[in-house]
Enzyme design. Sequence first.
Site, short mmCIF file in Angstrom:
data_model
loop_
_atom_site.label_atom_id
_atom_site.label_comp_id
_atom_site.label_asym_id
_atom_site.label_seq_id
_atom_site.Cartn_x
_atom_site.Cartn_y
_atom_site.Cartn_z
N CYS A 1 79.50 83.57 -15.08
CA CYS A 1 78.58 83.33 -13.88
C CYS A 1 78.06 81.69 -13.69
CB CYS A 1 77.25 84.32 -14.06
SG CYS A 1 76.27 83.99 -13.03
N CYS B 1 74.68 81.46 -12.48
CA CYS B 1 73.74 81.42 -13.58
C CYS B 1 73.64 80.18 -14.47
CB CYS B 1 74.05 82.73 -14.66
SG CYS B 1 74.43 84.15 -13.69
N ASP B 2 74.78 79.63 -14.79
CA ASP B 2 74.96 78.75 -15.77
C ASP B 2 75.62 77.45 -15.50
OD1 ASP B 2 74.05 80.51 -17.72
OD2 ASP B 2 76.19 81.47 -18.02
#
Length: 308
Positions: A137, A140-141
Site C-alpha cells: 500500500c 499507507c507506506d
Amino acid sequence: MSKSPKEYDIVIIGGGPGGISAGIYTARARRDSLLVERGVVGGQILNTEWVENYPGFPEGVSGFDLTQSMHQQATKFGLETLIAEVTGVRIATKDKTVKTTQGDFTARAIIVASGSERQKLGVPGEVEYTGKGVSYCATCDGAFFRDKAVAVVGGGNAAITEALELVKFASQITVIHRRDELRATKILQEKAFAEPKIKVLWDSVVEEILGETFVNKVRVRNVKSKKESVIDVAGVFISIGFKPNTGFLKDILALDDTGAIIANEKMETSVPGVYAVGDIRSNSIRQVISAAGDGATAAVNAEKYISG
Ligand SMILES: Cc1cc2nc3c(=O)[nH]c(=O)nc-3n(C[C@H](O)[C@H](O)[C@H](O)COP(=O)(O)OP(=O)(O)OC[C@H]3O[C@@H](n4cnc5c(N)ncnc54)[C@H](O)[C@@H]3O)c2cc1C
C-alpha cells in the site's frame, strides 16, 4: 466451546476497523449486536507497525493500539464479540441467519466487514520483510521511502497508481512487470511514461527479495532471456491484486468483477438489511478511515432498517 443460537438485532462479520466502527454505532444505539471475527480483532492493520494517516494521532499510532482502543470503545457500549469463522449466510424473508464455526445466529440486519487480502507474490523474502520494506500500500507506506529507490510489482491500474503515488516520495521507481505491455488504462500509462522517475522493467518477475534488517535488493528474472539481475531498492510495493473475503457468501450478494460487494452510498447491498463496509466494498479506497466511515454509515442505516 459452542454457544447456543441467539437472536441479535445486528450481526457484524469481521473485526477490522470497519466492523468495529459499525459495532460502536450499533451497540451505542442500544441494538443487541454481535461481532464475529475469525482471527484476531483488529484486521489487516495489525500487519503494520505505524499508522500515520488516521486523524487524531499527530505522532502516529500502532495498528494494534488503534484497533484495540476502538474495540474497547465498542465493548464498553455493549458490543459482544465471538471468535469464530462465518461459514455461510442464509437470508429468509425477514430474519437472516449467520452460520459460524461456533453455531448459528439470527439477525435482523447483517453488516459484512470481512475485508480483503492482498495477493502475495510467494517469493522468498516477502513474508520476512513485510513491514521492513515490503509493502502492499503506497498510500499507507509511501512516505517512509522519501528519496529512496523502490520497486513496484504489477502492471494493472492499481500498480501504476501506486507508482504514481510514490513519485511524491521516492527518488526512483522501477515497475517490474511480467509482460511486455501494461494492463493499466492508457491514461495511467501515459502519466507513468511521462514521469522521469518511473521506469518499467518489462518481461520480468521477482525471484527473491533480499535485505538485512530492511530490504536492500530485489532479484529479478527476465522471462524471455532467462537472465537474472539484482536491483538496489529500499522498498518493494507489491500490487498484483486483491482477494475479497466473500467465500462464505456464495451467490447471495451482487459482486463486482473483482469479487468485491457492490453497495450504494448507504452501504446497502443487493439484499435488503445486508450492508457491506470497508475493504470488502466495491471501489473502497482501502484505508482505515474509509472502513470506519463506512461502518458508521452502515450502522446508522441498519438501525433505520430495523426500526423501519
Ligand atoms: C501492511 C498494511 C499496511 C496498511 N497501512 C495502512 C495505513 O497506514 N493506513 C490506513 O488507513 N490503512 C492501511 N492499511 C489498510 C487497512 O488495514 C485496511 O484498509 C483496513 O484494515 C480495512 O478494514 P476492514 O475492516 O474493511 O477490513 P480488515 O481490516 O481486512 O478486517 C476484516 C476482518 O474480517 C475477518 N474475516 C474475514 N473473513 C471472515 C469470516 N469468514 N468470518 C469471520 N471473520 C472474517 C478477518 O479476519 C479480518 O480481521 C494497511 C494494510 C496493510 C495490509
